[in-house]
Design an enzyme around this catalytic site. Structure first.
Site, mmCIF file in Angstrom:
data_model
loop_
_atom_site.group_PDB
_atom_site.id
_atom_site.type_symbol
_atom_site.label_atom_id
_atom_site.label_comp_id
_atom_site.label_asym_id
_atom_site.label_seq_id
_atom_site.Cartn_x
_atom_site.Cartn_y
_atom_site.Cartn_z
ATOM 1 N N GLN A 11 0.555 -1.281 -0.196
ATOM 2 C CA GLN A 11 0.034 -0.161 0.086
ATOM 3 C C GLN A 11 0.960 1.381 -0.006
ATOM 4 O OE1 GLN A 11 -4.194 -0.066 2.234
ATOM 5 N NE2 GLN A 11 -2.452 -1.160 3.737
ATOM 6 N N THR A 62 2.269 -8.201 7.409
ATOM 7 C CA THR A 62 1.654 -6.916 7.827
ATOM 8 C C THR A 62 -0.047 -8.249 8.282
ATOM 9 O OG1 THR A 62 0.910 -6.830 5.893
ATOM 10 C CG2 THR A 62 1.969 -5.037 7.327
ATOM 11 N N ASP A 102 0.858 1.223 15.993
ATOM 12 C CA ASP A 102 0.125 0.911 16.805
ATOM 13 C C ASP A 102 -0.064 0.238 17.187
ATOM 14 O OD1 ASP A 102 -1.306 0.322 14.684
ATOM 15 O OD2 ASP A 102 -2.758 0.791 15.388
ATOM 16 N N TYR A 125 2.614 -9.701 15.849
ATOM 17 C CA TYR A 125 2.455 -9.247 14.455
ATOM 18 C C TYR A 125 3.009 -7.183 15.833
ATOM 19 C CZ TYR A 125 1.599 -4.790 11.878
ATOM 20 O OH TYR A 125 1.844 -3.681 10.959
HETATM 21 N N1 LIG Z 1 -1.865 -1.619 6.923
HETATM 22 C C1 LIG Z 1 -1.623 -1.556 7.960
HETATM 23 O O1 LIG Z 1 -2.759 -1.426 8.574
HETATM 24 C C2 LIG Z 1 -0.521 -0.746 8.660
HETATM 25 C C3 LIG Z 1 -0.779 0.182 9.616
HETATM 26 C C4 LIG Z 1 0.111 0.580 10.423
HETATM 27 C C5 LIG Z 1 1.305 0.511 10.391
HETATM 28 N N2 LIG Z 1 1.618 -1.001 8.910
HETATM 29 C C6 LIG Z 1 3.294 -0.988 8.452
HETATM 30 O O2 LIG Z 1 3.050 -0.057 7.513
HETATM 31 C C7 LIG Z 1 3.859 -0.133 6.748
HETATM 32 C C8 LIG Z 1 3.539 -0.338 5.162
HETATM 33 O O3 LIG Z 1 2.518 -1.550 5.140
HETATM 34 P P1 LIG Z 1 1.833 -1.898 4.493
HETATM 35 O O4 LIG Z 1 0.012 -1.876 4.543
HETATM 36 O O5 LIG Z 1 2.237 -1.321 3.159
HETATM 37 O O6 LIG Z 1 2.195 -2.972 3.447
HETATM 38 P P2 LIG Z 1 1.202 -4.006 2.842
HETATM 39 O O7 LIG Z 1 0.392 -3.657 1.839
HETATM 40 O O8 LIG Z 1 1.451 -5.733 3.104
HETATM 41 O O9 LIG Z 1 2.629 -4.037 2.147
HETATM 42 C C9 LIG Z 1 4.104 -4.964 2.819
HETATM 43 C C10 LIG Z 1 4.804 -5.322 1.410
HETATM 44 O O10 LIG Z 1 5.895 -6.368 2.094
HETATM 45 C C11 LIG Z 1 6.048 -7.171 1.101
HETATM 46 N N3 LIG Z 1 7.320 -8.004 2.040
HETATM 47 C C12 LIG Z 1 6.799 -9.453 2.377
HETATM 48 N N4 LIG Z 1 7.724 -10.189 3.343
HETATM 49 C C13 LIG Z 1 8.958 -9.573 2.300
HETATM 50 C C14 LIG Z 1 10.491 -9.769 2.618
HETATM 51 N N5 LIG Z 1 11.062 -10.703 3.333
HETATM 52 N N6 LIG Z 1 10.881 -8.946 1.117
HETATM 53 C C15 LIG Z 1 10.783 -7.949 0.929
HETATM 54 N N7 LIG Z 1 9.647 -7.567 0.732
HETATM 55 C C16 LIG Z 1 8.401 -8.641 1.636
HETATM 56 C C17 LIG Z 1 4.789 -7.333 1.097
HETATM 57 O O11 LIG Z 1 5.146 -8.473 -0.121
HETATM 58 P P3 LIG Z 1 3.362 -9.735 -0.282
HETATM 59 O O12 LIG Z 1 2.551 -9.231 -0.468
HETATM 60 O O13 LIG Z 1 4.028 -10.777 -1.337
HETATM 61 O O14 LIG Z 1 3.675 -10.057 1.553
HETATM 62 C C18 LIG Z 1 4.078 -6.092 0.451
HETATM 63 O O15 LIG Z 1 4.212 -6.350 -0.932
HETATM 64 C C19 LIG Z 1 4.905 -1.191 7.189
HETATM 65 O O16 LIG Z 1 5.732 -1.709 8.005
HETATM 66 C C20 LIG Z 1 3.761 -1.590 8.463
HETATM 67 O O17 LIG Z 1 3.704 -2.764 9.298
HETATM 68 C C21 LIG Z 1 1.113 -0.610 8.281
#
Ligand SMILES: NC(=O)c1ccc[n+]([C@@H]2O[C@H](COP(=O)([O-])OP(=O)(O)OC[C@H]3O[C@@H](n4cnc5c(N)ncnc54)[C@H](OP(=O)(O)O)[C@@H]3O)[C@@H](O)[C@H]2O)c1
Length: 297
Positions: A11, A62, A102, A125
């Site tokens: 995202q 995530t 969070d 997580y």
């Molecule tokens: N989503 C939420 O509600 C939320 C809330 C608070 C904080 N965050 C934080 O915000 C950040 C971005 O989140 P997001 O929602 O954009 O996450 P996301 O949509 O799940 O994207 C994460 C990306 O990382 C990839 N990934 C997973 N394992 C990997 C590896 N070993 N090497 C390289 N890439 C890898 C995933 O690929 P696959 O899809 O193939 O696994 C996915 O494309 C993260 O740090 C997350 O913890 C997210």
């Protein structure tokens, strides 16, 4: 300015990739298929070849509920992977921008968390993300970590898309009404990270450390769902809004427990970076749903 971006298909990563050209940045966009962040030698090899100036880590594991039974992989990506990037950054005298959550807090409170509130994650997580935050900080003094919450974006799966789908299929749905937080648009996180990169590019420095960074506004999943439905109708994605019934957390069991109150005080970020500031989640939601409507979704 050359950026090594990880998690470019996620995202936030997707938004960084699409916005970076506006800043004239050159982005080496990677995801797990071409750079697995758990493989430090792969990161070293890529850096030797590409010679980037800064690393932005938007890769993460995530899947909050799945993490409860998949602890090794969650730690491998969120803790070891983050550390690997911080090590390679430090070896090359580069800064790293990182993202946390969070979920490092328990949510058992009624007042917003400060940047220096004591973490107390309640599930795998959150524990793995906290381990990542700490390892990035220990490994590379020139780190800046944004802790954010309830992320929704145009690309990838999220609550907004689920609600729009359920709204199109049902006359009535039920949504949890006793968890409070701040939805945050992935596009706003990407803009903040790119503006931080620009500041670093222009001044050679940043006020390093951990910052809470969420969109402005406190809501519940139930109120968020109602707003999604209303904007969905306004933008022509939904014919009509379903009835959104409020339910309690106990009525929607999940493998991982959710923080009941995960509101974060983002005033330090807003004061430290007034040229970036904090936008409202509602403006992000409107932008997202308008984009989906334009795409004919
Ligand atoms: N989503 C939420 O509600 C939320 C809330 C608070 C904080 N965050 C934080 O915000 C950040 C971005 O989140 P997001 O929602 O954009 O996450 P996301 O949509 O799940 O994207 C994460 C990306 O990382 C990839 N990934 C997973 N394992 C990997 C590896 N070993 N090497 C390289 N890439 C890898 C995933 O690929 P696959 O899809 O193939 O696994 C996915 O494309 C993260 O740090 C997350 O913890 C997210």
């Amino acid at each position: 300015m050359k950026i090594l971006l990880t998690g470019c298909d996620g995202q936030v990563g997707w938004e960084i990739s699409r916005k970076a050209p506006d800043y004239n940045f050159d982005v080496i966009a990677t995801d797990i298929h071409n750079l697995d962040i758990t493989d430090i030698e792969a990161i070293r090899t890529l850096q030797a070849k590409k010679q980037v100036d800064i690393i932005i880590n938007s890769a993460a594991y995530t899947a909050v509920d799945k993490a409860e039974s998949d602890k090794d992989l969650a730690y491998s990506v969120n803790a070891l992977g983050a550390k690997n990037l911080a090590i390679v950054a430090a070896e090359n005298n580069l800064p790293i921008l990182h993202i946390s959550t969070d979920y490092v807090f328990s949510g058992n409170t009624t007042i917003p968390y400060a940047d220096d509130s004591t973490p107390d994650p309640q599930g795998v997580y959150g524990e793995s993300k906290l381990a990542g935050e700490l390892q990035v900080a220990e490994t590379n003094a020139r780190h800046l970590t944004l802790r954010t919450s309830w992320v929704f974006g145009i690309e990838g799966q999220n609550f907004v898309k689920t609600m729009l789908r359920l709204g199109a299929e049902n006359n009535e749905i039920s949504v949890v009404a006793d968890q409070f937080g701040s939805p945050t648009f992935a596009g706003h996180i990407a803009t903040a990270l790119l503006k931080l990169t620009k500041q670093y590019h222009e001044s050679g420095d940043l006020p390093w450390g951990n910052y809470n960074f969420c969109d402005a506004g406190i809501t519940t999943w139930h109120m968020f769902a109602n707003k999604i439905m209303a904007i969905g109708v306004e933008k022509g994605i939904l014919d009509q809004s379903p009835i959104v019934q409020p339910i309690r957390t106990e009525e929607y069991p999940t493998a991982a427990s959710r923080p009941p109150y995960s509101v974060m005080d983002c005033s330090r970020f807003a004061e430290t970076f007034p040229h970036i500031g904090i936008s409202s989640w509602e403006s992000g939601l409107r932008e997202m749903i308008q984009t989906l409507a334009d795409q004919g979704i």
